[in-house]
Design a protein around this motif. Sequence first.
Motif, PDB file in Angstrom:
ATOM      1  N   SER A 295       4.164  27.597 -53.526  1.00 21.61           N
ATOM      2  CA  SER A 295       5.090  26.534 -53.133  1.00 21.61           C
ATOM      3  C   SER A 295       6.474  26.833 -53.698  1.00 21.61           C
ATOM      4  CB  SER A 295       4.602  25.178 -53.637  1.00 21.61           C
ATOM      5  OG  SER A 295       4.975  24.981 -54.988  1.00 21.61           O
TER       6      SER A 295
ATOM      7  N   PRO B 180      10.844  23.337 -47.909  1.00 25.78           N
ATOM      8  CA  PRO B 180      11.468  22.547 -46.844  1.00 25.78           C
ATOM      9  C   PRO B 180      12.392  23.384 -45.962  1.00 25.78           C
ATOM     10  CG  PRO B 180      11.643  21.432 -48.976  1.00 25.78           C
ATOM     11  CD  PRO B 180      11.173  22.824 -49.259  1.00 25.78           C
TER      12      PRO B 180
ATOM     13  N   ASP C 227       4.174  25.006 -40.092  1.00 22.09           N
ATOM     14  CA  ASP C 227       3.299  24.788 -41.241  1.00 22.09           C
ATOM     15  C   ASP C 227       3.904  25.286 -42.550  1.00 22.09           C
ATOM     16  OD1 ASP C 227       1.457  23.597 -39.629  1.00 22.09           O
ATOM     17  OD2 ASP C 227       0.050  25.272 -39.568  1.00 22.09           O
TER      18      ASP C 227
ATOM     19  N   LEU D  38       7.397  22.676 -43.792  1.00 21.16           N
ATOM     20  CA  LEU D  38       7.307  21.214 -43.919  1.00 21.16           C
ATOM     21  C   LEU D  38       8.170  20.695 -45.063  1.00 21.16           C
ATOM     22  CD1 LEU D  38       3.462  20.614 -43.437  1.00 21.16           C
ATOM     23  CD2 LEU D  38       5.284  20.167 -41.777  1.00 21.16           C
ATOM     24  N   ARG D  39       8.876  19.632 -44.791  1.00 20.15           N
ATOM     25  CA  ARG D  39       9.638  18.976 -45.859  1.00 20.15           C
ATOM     26  C   ARG D  39       8.679  18.164 -46.733  1.00 20.15           C
ATOM     27  NH1 ARG D  39      14.873  16.749 -42.371  1.00 20.15           N
ATOM     28  NH2 ARG D  39      15.608  18.833 -41.719  1.00 20.15           N
ATOM     29  N   ASP D  40       9.103  17.875 -47.958  1.00 16.32           N
ATOM     30  CA  ASP D  40       8.270  17.083 -48.860  1.00 16.32           C
ATOM     31  C   ASP D  40       7.916  15.749 -48.214  1.00 16.32           C
ATOM     32  OD1 ASP D  40       8.463  19.095 -50.678  1.00 16.32           O
ATOM     33  OD2 ASP D  40       9.879  18.091 -52.009  1.00 16.32           O
TER      34      ASP D  40
ATOM     35  N   GLU E 199       2.806  14.905 -44.737  1.00 16.63           N
ATOM     36  CA  GLU E 199       2.250  16.094 -44.078  1.00 16.63           C
ATOM     37  C   GLU E 199       2.203  17.285 -45.034  1.00 16.63           C
ATOM     38  OE1 GLU E 199       2.765  16.810 -39.560  1.00 16.63           O
ATOM     39  OE2 GLU E 199       4.702  16.084 -40.295  1.00 16.63           O
ATOM     40  N   GLN E 200       3.256  17.424 -45.837  1.00 17.14           N
ATOM     41  CA  GLN E 200       3.305  18.524 -46.812  1.00 17.14           C
ATOM     42  C   GLN E 200       2.203  18.369 -47.845  1.00 17.14           C
ATOM     43  OE1 GLN E 200       5.111  17.467 -50.066  1.00 17.14           O
ATOM     44  NE2 GLN E 200       3.964  19.165 -50.960  1.00 17.14           N
ATOM     45  N   ARG E 201       1.964  17.154 -48.303  1.00 21.12           N
ATOM     46  CA  ARG E 201       0.913  16.931 -49.300  1.00 21.12           C
ATOM     47  C   ARG E 201      -0.468  17.232 -48.713  1.00 21.12           C
ATOM     48  NH1 ARG E 201       4.506  12.742 -50.714  1.00 21.12           N
ATOM     49  NH2 ARG E 201       3.433  11.220 -49.373  1.00 21.12           N
TER      50      ARG E 201
ATOM     51  N   ARG F   5      -1.083  19.315 -46.288  1.00 25.80           N
ATOM     52  CA  ARG F   5      -1.159  20.783 -46.171  1.00 25.80           C
ATOM     53  C   ARG F   5      -1.511  21.418 -47.501  1.00 25.80           C
ATOM     54  NH1 ARG F   5       4.386  23.700 -46.140  1.00 25.80           N
ATOM     55  NH2 ARG F   5       4.075  23.074 -48.316  1.00 25.80           N
ATOM     56  N   ASP F   6      -0.840  20.990 -48.560  1.00 32.12           N
ATOM     57  CA  ASP F   6      -1.076  21.580 -49.886  1.00 32.12           C
ATOM     58  C   ASP F   6      -2.485  21.275 -50.389  1.00 32.12           C
ATOM     59  OD1 ASP F   6       1.479  22.438 -49.610  1.00 32.12           O
ATOM     60  OD2 ASP F   6       2.313  21.316 -51.306  1.00 32.12           O
TER      61      ASP F   6
END
Length: 435
Positions: free
Chosen positions: A78, A222, A374, A377-379, A382-384, A386-387
């Motif tokens: 990240s 991002p 994918d 992605l901005r914070d 959706e980003q969370r 994905r992570d």
Amino acid sequence: MPSQLDIVIIGAGLSGLAASIQCALSGHTVTVLESARELAEIGAGLQLTPNATRLLHKWGVYQNISGPTEPRTCSVISYKGKLLAHEDRFDENIRRKYGAPFADCHRVDLQQALVKRAKELGVQVLLNKRVIGLDFEAGVGDEEGPPCVSISLENGGTIEADLIVGADGLWSTCRSALLGVRDAPLPTGDLAFRIVLNIEQIQDEKLRKMVQEPAVRFWIGPDAHVVAYSMRGGSVYNVVLLVPDDLPESVARTEGSLEEMRGLFEGWDPVLTQLLECVDKVDKWKLMHRPTLPSWINAQSNTVLIGDSCHPMLPYLAQGANSSIEDGAVLGLLLSPPHYAAKTQLPQTLQLFQELRKARGEAIQRETFKQRRDFHLRDGEEQRERDELFERWLGKEVKGSFPSRWTCPEVQPWLYGYDAEKEVDAVLSKAEEKP
């Protein structure tokens, strides 16, 4: 040979040279026309995946690439520095699954190895030959096959051919001639800062050790991501920074500002920002694409487009070069005896080529845009999510859909498991079975 063609390939990039090798191996007379005065292809690092390296091995090219480096690990980090995905023994796993290597090299090293092999096979590579026009009906053709094509050169000369292969890249003259209108590429909204670091530029011992390790690293954040890997046995490090495009519409490439580049990644993982402090020169490239074409073949069936002239790709899956090499191989294999025996078969042979290659090329194009989404992605929610998916499989064998297609068990086999020779054999066997 009654089936022998005079083939002229326009463009000495990777697709054109790949096509020249396989067409020569299939027994045809091949000439490559290149507008540049010398073969020193602009660019930096290149990732070769098994769908291409199995062909390069077969042609005797891979063995002559200077210092290809097989990455032992593949990691996604990240932008804050947290490890999201990591695969050990990446090199071994790739060879075991696909029977061919994944290798990082310099684009120029690959181009030189391809040129060497092409010339060994009798291919003429003519430099400083800029094509300015094509006449698709210059002659009647023999055996009632398609007419010959006449190629007009900037210096006033002309060349005739039975078949033109348009491998002249993103700014293709052949594409415009086929469409009958001047056709310019379109911006994707992204640009690339391309960096090549020599090991001597990196003074910090810890950072130098990291750079010398054969590994692929992605930093994702991002609206941007970074890919980095070693080449030439760890003596050179390739870094590509992929960010939103801010270049004027008329500018495709320019020297980049070090201050601007570092500012865009301020606050990212300290390992990355420390690496960027070592950079003393960077190039800035607008990333372009093109809409899909209804056909890659002209009405006369004597010209076909391959590579970036018909399916340019965002570099987010490293498939632009690899799929272009596939194109060249498939075209040449379809033109080999005994299934190709006369010029009258050229229309149906080119249609077979299009059936095999068009849908795949366009599908890979679409997949590159999905990878961009994918990774950029901005914070937020959706980003969370994905992570969390990344972290669920960290240290385990991944199952199901995965945000990094480089290790995704659904996308990776589709990309890397493609075998051009088997695909051609299968379609020809099927064609022979038809009454």
